[in-house]
Design an enzyme around this catalytic site. Sequence first.
Site, PDB file in Angstrom:
ATOM      1  N   ASP A 143       0.805  -1.229   0.000  1.00 43.54           N
ATOM      2  CA  ASP A 143       0.000   0.000   0.000  1.00 43.54           C
ATOM      3  C   ASP A 143       0.834   1.273   0.000  1.00 43.54           C
ATOM      4  O   ASP A 143       0.309   2.357   0.281  1.00 43.54           O
ATOM      5  CB  ASP A 143      -0.942   0.002   1.221  1.00 43.54           C
ATOM      6  CG  ASP A 143      -2.106  -0.960   1.023  1.00 43.54           C
ATOM      7  OD1 ASP A 143      -2.637  -1.028  -0.098  1.00 43.54           O
ATOM      8  OD2 ASP A 143      -2.481  -1.643   1.999  1.00 43.54           O
ATOM      9  N   ASP A 201      -6.710  -3.502  -6.064  1.00 41.93           N
ATOM     10  CA  ASP A 201      -6.319  -2.228  -5.448  1.00 41.93           C
ATOM     11  C   ASP A 201      -4.860  -1.874  -5.750  1.00 41.93           C
ATOM     12  O   ASP A 201      -4.470  -0.705  -5.763  1.00 41.93           O
ATOM     13  CB  ASP A 201      -6.482  -2.290  -3.919  1.00 41.93           C
ATOM     14  CG  ASP A 201      -7.687  -3.069  -3.438  1.00 41.93           C
ATOM     15  OD1 ASP A 201      -8.104  -4.012  -4.138  1.00 41.93           O
ATOM     16  OD2 ASP A 201      -8.184  -2.763  -2.354  1.00 41.93           O
TER      17      ASP A 201
HETATM   18  N1  GLY Z   1      -7.428  -1.199  -0.414  1.00 39.43           N
HETATM   19  C1  GLY Z   1      -8.439  -1.634   0.472  1.00 39.43           C
HETATM   20  C2  GLY Z   1      -9.781  -1.122   0.163  1.00 39.43           C
HETATM   21  O1  GLY Z   1     -10.054  -0.598  -0.894  1.00 39.43           O
HETATM   22  O2  GLY Z   1     -10.629  -1.251   1.020  1.00 39.43           O
END
Ligand code: GLY
Length: 418
Positions: A143, A201
Amino acid sequence: MKKNFALFATVAALGMTACTEAPKENWTDCVLDVAACQLKQTAIELTDSTAMPMPRCTWTGYDVDFLKRQLEADVNVDSLHPVPGPERLGKRRLCGIVDWTSGFFPGSLWYAYELTGDEELKAQAVRYTNLLYPIRQLTGTHDLGFMINCAYGNALRLAPNDTIADVLIETAETLSKRFDPQIGCIRSWDFGKWNYPVIIDNMMNLDLLFNASKLSGNKKYYDIAVQHARTTMKNHFRPDYTCYHVVSYNNDGTVESRGTHQGKNDESSWSRGQGWAVYGYTLCYRETKETDFLQQAIHVADMIMSRVQTNDSIPYWDYDVPAAAETPRDASAAAVAASAMLELSTLAPDGQKYYRYAERLLKNLSGKNYLAEKGTNNGYVLMHSTGSLPHGSEIDTPINYADYYYLEAMKRYLDMQK
Ligand code: GLY
């Protein structure tokens, strides 16, 4: 909820920010007024929270029967987050800098500063961005793009200096260590049942790599981003251009499994995931000019426009949930899609339809059903997002990334009016 609101209202009443009271005729002025007031006030209120410095959402609870109705299946109670106690419920939930959402509040402050020119917002943006400095060396997650690019990436645009560039490059180097050339993807998570999980994501982390490649002159980051996008395009999508949330790989690069973590079920279309997909392929085309990426972004955008069936186009939290009055929306999915489609409208041959759809999303998000009134909503800008319903987590609540992509979309929209 009441206690937290009282704190917020008290500080506002002390006049520490200048929130004007008169409603603005122009809806975009009204949005900027609300956003600047909410974010500035939140930044002031959190001055002393050192271990958990960032606002993430508002604590919500759930009822297991409601979850069963949403999932149209039984619930694995072991996977549920505990319901917060009355001392938390309805109050602001904070997070530390290692949380995946830690970059969104600083990033929102940067956009609010850019949109209003308010120097206090800039000072707060600098302060909250600097808190994230240690993240450049965080190795346990993918992330890093969310965390660092949203904060330092905007800082570089709006207050450039060499130190910021170094942070972006060092973070890209850290992220690149999670890339496996045999698999052709960056590994997303280090937890769970999967051999090598990659979530849709993860496409959002590629902007960091493209930026770092330009800043450093090191093509390695660009190549990793392109390979990740190609592999994801091959394995994450169904023939109708909806995507799986999680694809896991075997060590030889073959697919181990396809499924979901935050969606209704393995074959459903989780709303925010579809938003991440159109955003990710739009940015990949912007950076590479590879027409396959443009076509993918167009297909996903068209799919979103045909699949979202709510009357205001703000999707339910998953496209395959029951269309019922109790079904929560996900304003964050709409904000991500709006921002992506505004950019796509400048790149696609038939861009006007994406512009019109994004404008509709933005106008609806800016109405009373989604935009908070100043001094409410625990200081967040938008209401009604959903984080992970199958885990009983963040259901129908304000969330920091909804605010971030909403403000980014507003910036893109206002730039296009000029
Ligand atoms: N990246 C985690 C979400 O979109 O909840």
